[in-house]
Design a protein around this motif. Structure first.
Motif, mmCIF file in Angstrom:
data_model
loop_
_atom_site.group_PDB
_atom_site.id
_atom_site.type_symbol
_atom_site.label_atom_id
_atom_site.label_comp_id
_atom_site.label_asym_id
_atom_site.label_seq_id
_atom_site.Cartn_x
_atom_site.Cartn_y
_atom_site.Cartn_z
ATOM 1 N N ARG A 210 0.801 -1.150 -0.148
ATOM 2 C CA ARG A 210 -0.159 0.176 -0.039
ATOM 3 C C ARG A 210 0.891 1.287 0.126
ATOM 4 N NH1 ARG A 210 -1.398 3.450 3.754
ATOM 5 N NH2 ARG A 210 -0.547 2.088 5.447
ATOM 6 N N ILE A 211 1.821 1.508 1.160
ATOM 7 C CA ILE A 211 2.595 2.604 0.972
ATOM 8 C C ILE A 211 3.437 2.605 -0.256
ATOM 9 C CG2 ILE A 211 4.485 3.699 2.511
ATOM 10 C CD1 ILE A 211 3.145 2.642 4.957
ATOM 11 N N GLU A 214 1.716 4.179 -2.883
ATOM 12 C CA GLU A 214 1.654 5.591 -2.735
ATOM 13 C C GLU A 214 2.924 6.448 -2.800
ATOM 14 O OE1 GLU A 214 0.384 5.908 1.337
ATOM 15 O OE2 GLU A 214 -1.631 5.173 0.905
ATOM 16 N N GLY A 217 3.248 6.437 -6.686
ATOM 17 C CA GLY A 217 2.044 7.229 -7.325
ATOM 18 C C GLY A 217 1.177 6.421 -8.231
#
Length: 317
Positions: A210-211, A214, A217
């Motif tokens: 998940r990170i 992020e 992007g």
């Protein structure tokens, strides 16, 4: 939720250690086992990065020897708010990668030559972002604490096995479960600790996905990479990892034989589950991005996707 789940699992592992310790060795035996396991894992925590990289014959690269890869990691690290880690390449045909280091200031990321050949630029960026997420989350520290408690439980279990087999009346007097009960504890306690340890490892992988999405992007970059890695690790064996299975949890994809589901004894979540979670981060109207991904090697042609958000340049320029 993953942080809460990891905390609850650690609490459960600690409670298991306390219960087993009191039943087998009392307070004194419990403390001795914890100190013994802690000493081993403190050594591993400070030296595991160098040991693992040396075991894998990793070669450190820089702006002269691998300019595109190093520039990519530098841009992603800046995006994650992390100091620049050391970058390594491992001569191994199995596509895989891992991160190591006791803290962000002493971190390293490594990719195999198999991964560099199999994935395109966008997918490599997704994988490197995943590894930087492990660094950002300090997952090495989390897994060291987990290994310390699990190791202490194993040490107590070995004592219980010895006491159950050779303690005779003494073990029965000191333990209401008797010799047979001690042997059962010796078998079941490490198994329970391993189940919890593997669950924590799987939880950290989900969070790093998940990170990592992020950081780069683009969740679909990592999703596409995982899809290729899932096939690659099963098609190409990693004999170095097979000889040292204790380090399997550090890789982005399980370098050993995988399972079709989230097995209790698996260090990694099922790839289909990981890919589904990453796709759920992207609106359905935007998932057409996957069709524009290149599928050739990372150093052939221009990437078809846009640059990473919040950055004026692409990580490979």
């Amino acid at each position: 939720m993953n942080y809460i789940r990891t905390g609850l699992l650690l609490a459960g592992l600690t409670a298991l250690f306390g219960a087993v310790g009191m039943m087998i060795g009392g307070q004194q035996g419990m403390i001795i086992a914890l100190l013994f396991a802690g000493a081993m894992n403190v050594f591993a925590y400070w030296n595991s990065d160098a040991m693992l990289l040396r075991m894998r014959s990793a070669r450190q690269v820089d702006d002269q020897t691998a300019p595109e890869l190093v520039a990519m990691v530098r841009d992603l690290a800046r995006n994650a708010g992390l100091p620049m880690p050391k970058v390594y390449v491992i001569e191994n045909p199995q596509p895989n990668a891992f991160a190591t280091g006791r803290n962000p200031e002493n971190a390293a990321v490594a990719a195999t030559t198999g991964l560099m050949k199999l994935l395109d630029r966008n997918e490599i960026a997704g994988v490197m972002a995943h590894e930087l997420a492990h660094v950002k989350n300090r997952d090495t520290l989390t897994m060291t604490i987990t290994a310390t408690i699990a190791g202490a439980i194993s040490a107590l279990a070995n004592f219980a096995m010895f006491a159950g087999m050779f303690g005779g009346n003494r073990s029965e007097n000191n333990n209401p479960l008797g010799g047979i009960g001690m042997i059962l504890i010796a078998i079941l306690a490490p198994m329970g600790a391993m189940i919890v340890q593997m669950a924590i490892s799987r939880s950290r992988e989900y969070d790093a996905d998940r990170i990592g999405a992020e950081i780069c992007g683009h969740p679909l970059w990592l999703a596409s990479a995982l899809n290729k890695l899932d096939k690659g690790v099963h098609a190409i064996p990693n004999m170095e990892a097979e000889r040292n299975p204790a380090t399997a949890h550090m890789y982005i994809a399980n370098p050993l034989s995988g399972k079709g589901v989230d097995s209790l004894f698996s260090t990694h979540p099922d790839m289909a589950n990981r890919i589904a979670r990453l796709k759920s981060m992207v609106p359905s109207s935007s998932q057409s991005e996957a069709a524009s991904m290149t599928h050739s090697g990372p150093w052939a042609g221009k990437p078809k996707t846009t640059s990473m958000p919040r950055r004026r340049r692409r990580p490979w320029n």
